[in-house]
Design an enzyme around this catalytic site. Structure first.
Site, PDB file in Angstrom:
ATOM      1  N   THR A 123     -59.707  75.781  -0.591  1.00  0.00           N
ATOM      2  CA  THR A 123     -59.599  77.173  -0.158  1.00  0.00           C
ATOM      3  C   THR A 123     -58.383  77.861  -0.762  1.00  0.00           C
ATOM      4  O   THR A 123     -57.378  77.199  -1.056  1.00  0.00           O
ATOM      5  CB  THR A 123     -59.490  77.212   1.383  1.00  0.00           C
ATOM      6  OG1 THR A 123     -59.146  78.519   1.807  1.00  0.00           O
ATOM      7  CG2 THR A 123     -58.415  76.250   1.902  1.00  0.00           C
ATOM      8  N   ASP A 124     -58.451  79.186  -0.881  1.00  0.00           N
ATOM      9  CA  ASP A 124     -57.282  79.947  -1.360  1.00  0.00           C
ATOM     10  C   ASP A 124     -56.153  79.956  -0.326  1.00  0.00           C
ATOM     11  O   ASP A 124     -55.014  80.321  -0.642  1.00  0.00           O
ATOM     12  CB  ASP A 124     -57.682  81.385  -1.724  1.00  0.00           C
ATOM     13  CG  ASP A 124     -58.314  82.170  -0.582  1.00  0.00           C
ATOM     14  OD1 ASP A 124     -58.491  81.618   0.519  1.00  0.00           O
ATOM     15  OD2 ASP A 124     -58.628  83.362  -0.804  1.00  0.00           O
ATOM     16  N   GLU A 125     -56.464  79.539   0.922  1.00  0.00           N
ATOM     17  CA  GLU A 125     -55.435  79.589   1.972  1.00  0.00           C
ATOM     18  C   GLU A 125     -54.299  78.614   1.726  1.00  0.00           C
ATOM     19  O   GLU A 125     -53.252  78.711   2.370  1.00  0.00           O
ATOM     20  CB  GLU A 125     -56.059  79.294   3.337  1.00  0.00           C
ATOM     21  CG  GLU A 125     -57.058  80.322   3.739  1.00  0.00           C
ATOM     22  CD  GLU A 125     -57.403  80.252   5.215  1.00  0.00           C
ATOM     23  OE1 GLU A 125     -56.696  79.564   5.966  1.00  0.00           O
ATOM     24  OE2 GLU A 125     -58.380  80.891   5.600  1.00  0.00           O
ATOM     25  N   TYR A 127     -55.123  74.331   9.763  1.00  0.00           N
ATOM     26  CA  TYR A 127     -56.289  74.215   8.857  1.00  0.00           C
ATOM     27  C   TYR A 127     -55.836  74.250   7.400  1.00  0.00           C
ATOM     28  O   TYR A 127     -56.149  73.348   6.608  1.00  0.00           O
ATOM     29  CB  TYR A 127     -57.303  75.335   9.121  1.00  0.00           C
ATOM     30  CG  TYR A 127     -58.276  75.530   7.965  1.00  0.00           C
ATOM     31  CD1 TYR A 127     -59.221  74.553   7.660  1.00  0.00           C
ATOM     32  CD2 TYR A 127     -58.223  76.677   7.166  1.00  0.00           C
ATOM     33  CE1 TYR A 127     -60.093  74.710   6.578  1.00  0.00           C
ATOM     34  CE2 TYR A 127     -59.094  76.843   6.090  1.00  0.00           C
ATOM     35  CZ  TYR A 127     -60.015  75.859   5.805  1.00  0.00           C
ATOM     36  OH  TYR A 127     -60.868  76.009   4.736  1.00  0.00           O
ATOM     37  N   LYS A 159     -55.914  71.338   4.406  1.00  0.00           N
ATOM     38  CA  LYS A 159     -56.611  71.488   3.117  1.00  0.00           C
ATOM     39  C   LYS A 159     -55.610  71.325   1.961  1.00  0.00           C
ATOM     40  O   LYS A 159     -55.927  70.724   0.939  1.00  0.00           O
ATOM     41  CB  LYS A 159     -57.310  72.850   3.029  1.00  0.00           C
ATOM     42  CG  LYS A 159     -58.486  73.027   3.987  1.00  0.00           C
ATOM     43  CD  LYS A 159     -59.671  72.097   3.718  1.00  0.00           C
ATOM     44  CE  LYS A 159     -60.358  72.368   2.410  1.00  0.00           C
ATOM     45  NZ  LYS A 159     -61.625  71.582   2.293  1.00  0.00           N
TER      46      LYS A 159
HETATM   47  P1  NAD Z   1     -68.553  74.729   8.030  1.00  0.00           P
HETATM   48  O1  NAD Z   1     -67.617  74.534   9.164  1.00  0.00           O
HETATM   49  O2  NAD Z   1     -69.614  75.756   8.129  1.00  0.00           O
HETATM   50  O3  NAD Z   1     -69.293  73.353   7.700  1.00  0.00           O
HETATM   51  C1  NAD Z   1     -68.604  72.135   7.656  1.00  0.00           C
HETATM   52  C2  NAD Z   1     -69.621  71.007   7.621  1.00  0.00           C
HETATM   53  O4  NAD Z   1     -68.880  69.770   7.540  1.00  0.00           O
HETATM   54  C3  NAD Z   1     -70.491  70.924   8.893  1.00  0.00           C
HETATM   55  O5  NAD Z   1     -71.828  70.697   8.541  1.00  0.00           O
HETATM   56  C4  NAD Z   1     -69.909  69.738   9.649  1.00  0.00           C
HETATM   57  O6  NAD Z   1     -70.852  69.064  10.460  1.00  0.00           O
HETATM   58  C5  NAD Z   1     -69.428  68.854   8.497  1.00  0.00           C
HETATM   59  N1  NAD Z   1     -68.369  67.957   8.932  1.00  0.00           N
HETATM   60  C6  NAD Z   1     -67.254  68.265   9.647  1.00  0.00           C
HETATM   61  N2  NAD Z   1     -66.536  67.148   9.887  1.00  0.00           N
HETATM   62  C7  NAD Z   1     -67.196  66.112   9.283  1.00  0.00           C
HETATM   63  C8  NAD Z   1     -66.939  64.721   9.145  1.00  0.00           C
HETATM   64  N3  NAD Z   1     -65.837  64.158   9.692  1.00  0.00           N
HETATM   65  N4  NAD Z   1     -67.818  63.978   8.450  1.00  0.00           N
HETATM   66  C9  NAD Z   1     -68.918  64.533   7.904  1.00  0.00           C
HETATM   67  N5  NAD Z   1     -69.233  65.846   8.015  1.00  0.00           N
HETATM   68  C10 NAD Z   1     -68.362  66.628   8.685  1.00  0.00           C
HETATM   69  O7  NAD Z   1     -67.623  74.956   6.758  1.00  0.00           O
HETATM   70  P2  NAD Z   1     -67.853  75.906   5.479  1.00  0.00           P
HETATM   71  O8  NAD Z   1     -67.386  77.258   5.796  1.00  0.00           O
HETATM   72  O9  NAD Z   1     -69.223  75.681   4.964  1.00  0.00           O
HETATM   73  O10 NAD Z   1     -66.790  75.263   4.470  1.00  0.00           O
HETATM   74  C11 NAD Z   1     -67.167  74.181   3.623  1.00  0.00           C
HETATM   75  C12 NAD Z   1     -65.998  73.812   2.728  1.00  0.00           C
HETATM   76  O11 NAD Z   1     -65.624  74.934   1.931  1.00  0.00           O
HETATM   77  C13 NAD Z   1     -64.732  73.401   3.486  1.00  0.00           C
HETATM   78  O12 NAD Z   1     -64.120  72.353   2.789  1.00  0.00           O
HETATM   79  C14 NAD Z   1     -63.871  74.648   3.459  1.00  0.00           C
HETATM   80  O13 NAD Z   1     -62.506  74.314   3.529  1.00  0.00           O
HETATM   81  C15 NAD Z   1     -64.248  75.207   2.103  1.00  0.00           C
HETATM   82  N6  NAD Z   1     -64.091  76.670   1.966  1.00  0.00           N
HETATM   83  C16 NAD Z   1     -64.674  77.513   2.868  1.00  0.00           C
HETATM   84  C17 NAD Z   1     -64.565  78.884   2.686  1.00  0.00           C
HETATM   85  C18 NAD Z   1     -65.200  79.871   3.646  1.00  0.00           C
HETATM   86  O14 NAD Z   1     -64.994  81.072   3.496  1.00  0.00           O
HETATM   87  N7  NAD Z   1     -65.971  79.439   4.630  1.00  0.00           N
HETATM   88  C19 NAD Z   1     -63.853  79.386   1.583  1.00  0.00           C
HETATM   89  C20 NAD Z   1     -63.259  78.476   0.687  1.00  0.00           C
HETATM   90  C21 NAD Z   1     -63.405  77.119   0.884  1.00  0.00           C
HETATM   91  O1  DAU Z   2     -59.995  82.231   2.467  1.00  0.00           O
HETATM   92  C1  DAU Z   2     -60.899  81.182   2.635  1.00  0.00           C
HETATM   93  C2  DAU Z   2     -61.029  80.844   4.104  1.00  0.00           C
HETATM   94  O2  DAU Z   2     -61.784  81.903   4.693  1.00  0.00           O
HETATM   95  C3  DAU Z   2     -61.698  79.508   4.358  1.00  0.00           C
HETATM   96  O3  DAU Z   2     -60.872  78.484   3.872  1.00  0.00           O
HETATM   97  C4  DAU Z   2     -61.958  79.286   5.850  1.00  0.00           C
HETATM   98  O4  DAU Z   2     -62.688  78.096   6.040  1.00  0.00           O
HETATM   99  C5  DAU Z   2     -62.756  80.469   6.376  1.00  0.00           C
HETATM  100  O5  DAU Z   2     -62.948  80.329   7.774  1.00  0.00           O
HETATM  101  C6  DAU Z   2     -62.035  81.773   6.074  1.00  0.00           C
HETATM  102  O6  DAU Z   2     -60.784  81.852   6.810  1.00  0.00           O
HETATM  103  P1  DAU Z   2     -60.315  83.204   7.558  1.00  0.00           P
HETATM  104  O7  DAU Z   2     -59.397  82.806   8.629  1.00  0.00           O
HETATM  105  O8  DAU Z   2     -59.879  84.217   6.562  1.00  0.00           O
HETATM  106  O9  DAU Z   2     -61.763  83.686   8.127  1.00  0.00           O
HETATM  107  P2  DAU Z   2     -62.231  84.269   9.546  1.00  0.00           P
HETATM  108  O10 DAU Z   2     -63.672  84.610   9.393  1.00  0.00           O
HETATM  109  O11 DAU Z   2     -61.823  83.418  10.671  1.00  0.00           O
HETATM  110  O12 DAU Z   2     -61.391  85.628   9.641  1.00  0.00           O
HETATM  111  C7  DAU Z   2     -61.434  86.613   8.610  1.00  0.00           C
HETATM  112  C8  DAU Z   2     -60.429  87.696   8.980  1.00  0.00           C
HETATM  113  O13 DAU Z   2     -60.908  88.418  10.125  1.00  0.00           O
HETATM  114  C9  DAU Z   2     -59.061  87.173   9.353  1.00  0.00           C
HETATM  115  O14 DAU Z   2     -58.072  88.080   8.885  1.00  0.00           O
HETATM  116  C10 DAU Z   2     -59.067  87.155  10.886  1.00  0.00           C
HETATM  117  C11 DAU Z   2     -59.958  88.338  11.207  1.00  0.00           C
HETATM  118  N1  DAU Z   2     -60.757  88.242  12.462  1.00  0.00           N
HETATM  119  C12 DAU Z   2     -61.456  87.093  12.683  1.00  0.00           C
HETATM  120  C13 DAU Z   2     -62.254  86.989  13.808  1.00  0.00           C
HETATM  121  C14 DAU Z   2     -63.037  85.710  14.096  1.00  0.00           C
HETATM  122  C15 DAU Z   2     -60.848  89.325  13.319  1.00  0.00           C
HETATM  123  O15 DAU Z   2     -60.211  90.387  13.102  1.00  0.00           O
HETATM  124  N2  DAU Z   2     -61.649  89.221  14.421  1.00  0.00           N
HETATM  125  C16 DAU Z   2     -62.345  88.094  14.705  1.00  0.00           C
HETATM  126  O16 DAU Z   2     -63.066  88.066  15.727  1.00  0.00           O
END
Ligand code: NAD
Ligand code: DAU
Length: 332
Positions: free
Chosen positions: A121-123, A148, A152
């Site tokens: 992630t970019d975080e 989190y 990562k």
């Molecule tokens: P998500 O939470 O929707 O899905 C995570 C999946 O991993 C689920 O299916 C869960 O059951 C599985 N999982 C969790 N713990 C596990 C374990 N111990 N063993 C096996 N499976 C397990 O997550 P996502 O949003 O799809 O993110 C997927 C990946 O992409 C993560 O590594 C996250 O850090 C990365 N990522 C997410 C975003 C985003 O915006 N969501 C952006 C950049 C990177």
């Molecule tokens: O940047 C990549 C990341 O993006 C991934 O690594 C994470 O897995 C993914 O969850 C996401 O993280 P954020 O914390 O940015 O996403 P989230 O959807 O939780 O929140 C997006 C923005 O919206 C953040 O600034 C918090 C804000 N927010 C979130 C929720 C749930 C609100 O204002 N209200 C809300 O109810």
């Protein structure tokens, strides 16, 4: 790439990647997923049985991981605890899955000499000021803010150490905020869409000036596949689609697309340590691998996503009350 092990393939982005790989390659896929609260078996339904199988198990369990890695030509590691707010309530599963899970996979790919791609992630880079002209690049120093993002960041460091010290054939990608179908309703965009569908007012943290760099999950999947197929081992690629928007603007767009007044939302307690701005410079990925996003029209993608949640109420409805109850405890 005939045989892939995709961890977390029943989650939001992992499932999208499985669909993408099936549509664009001839690979077969084993999904390893623990099926936590964030997973959906439904997201993998209807796929060709001869090409996809689901193994329910933990990436931090070497007895499960070792034989699956031994049988694979490549591992793509999505599995993670992924939600910042949850990591503020209880960091422990983030340490086990994101750090011990990555370590377990790295030991297996090292032992069996299997190609590995690490999804991150970019975080890990922390945040930028709103008026900073710079964006994150592969050279930006790590500075994570939440349990989190720290977990990562630690997992990325493990991968680089295994590359340098043990010669593991790994690539890494750090992507910005994804949106699209099958995203859990705890996350910002689906939470607000389902709040409106539920007749509840959307919830904006703090002032809403925080900026996220949105990319459609389809574009993240095409980037990961390009890196897996053509990326240089040991290299990191940032993935982003030039989609910077502040949260208040995204929320107003959701309200407009759903026929609601622009002020029909509540400001709620801000997230502790809330990162201000993420912004990705994906020039390296575009230049070296010729990748470009195909889903860059955010308004259009958001409208499609709203329709998807309208049509899939049976999927999200059972999780809505429990998700909102967790937020209510935190005043959010
Ligand atoms: P998500 O939470 O929707 O899905 C995570 C999946 O991993 C689920 O299916 C869960 O059951 C599985 N999982 C969790 N713990 C596990 C374990 N111990 N063993 C096996 N499976 C397990 O997550 P996502 O949003 O799809 O993110 C997927 C990946 O992409 C993560 O590594 C996250 O850090 C990365 N990522 C997410 C975003 C985003 O915006 N969501 C952006 C950049 C990177
Ligand atoms: O940047 C990549 C990341 O993006 C991934 O690594 C994470 O897995 C993914 O969850 C996401 O993280 P954020 O914390 O940015 O996403 P989230 O959807 O939780 O929140 C997006 C923005 O919206 C953040 O600034 C918090 C804000 N927010 C979130 C929720 C749930 C609100 O204002 N209200 C809300 O109810």
């Amino acid at each position: 790439m005939p045989s892939m092990l995709v961890t977390g393939g029943a989650g939001f982005i992992g499932a999208n990647f499985v669909h993408h790989v099936l549509a664009h390659t001839d690979s077969s896929i084993t999904v390893l997923d623990k099926l936590t609260y964030a997973a959906s078996r439904e997201a993998l339904e209807g796929l060709p049985e001869g090409r996809v199988r689901l193994v329910v198990g933990d990436v931090a369990d070497p007895e499960v991981v070792d034989p699956l890695v031994a049988a694979a030509d490549a591992v793509v590691h999505f599995a993670a605890e992924s939600h910042n707010d949850n990591s503020l309530r209880d960091p422990s599963p983030f340490i086990r899955t994101n750090l011990v899970g990555t370590f377990t996979l790295l030991e297996a790919v090292r032992k069996h000499d299997v190609r590995y791609h690490h999804v991150s992630t970019d975080e890990v880079y922390g945040d930028l000021a709103l008026d900073d002209p710079e964006r994150f690049t592969e050279a930006t120093p790590y500075n994570p803010s939440s349990p989190y993002s720290a977990s990562k960041a630690g997992s990325d460091h493990l991968v680089r150490a295994w590359v340098r010290s043990f010669g593991v054939r790994a690539t890494l990608s750090n992507c910005s905020n994804n949106y699209g179908p099958w995203q859990h309703i705890e996350k910002f965009i689906p939470r607000q869409i389902t709040n409106v569908l539920d007749g509840t007012r959307p919830k904006l943290y703090g002032s809403g000036e925080n900026v996220r760099d949105w990319i459609h999950a389809d574009d993240h999947s095409s980037a990961v596949l390009a890196i897996l197929e053509r990326g240089r081992p040991g290299e990191t690629y940032l993935v982003g689609a030039d989609g910077e928007q502040d949260n208040a603007t995204v929320l107003r767009l959701i309200l407009e697309l759903m026929g609601q007044p622009a002020d029909a939302f509540d400001h709620v307690t801000d997230r502790a340590g809330h990162d201000l701005r993420y912004a990705i410079d994906s020039a390296k990925l575009r230049r070296e691998l010729g990748w470009t996003p195909a889903r860059g029209d955010f308004r259009e993608g958001l409208a499609e996503t709203i329709d998807w949640y309208r049509e899939h109420e049976a999927w999200w409805r059972p999780h809505k009350d429990a998700t909102e109850a967790r937020y209510a405890e935190a005043g959010q």
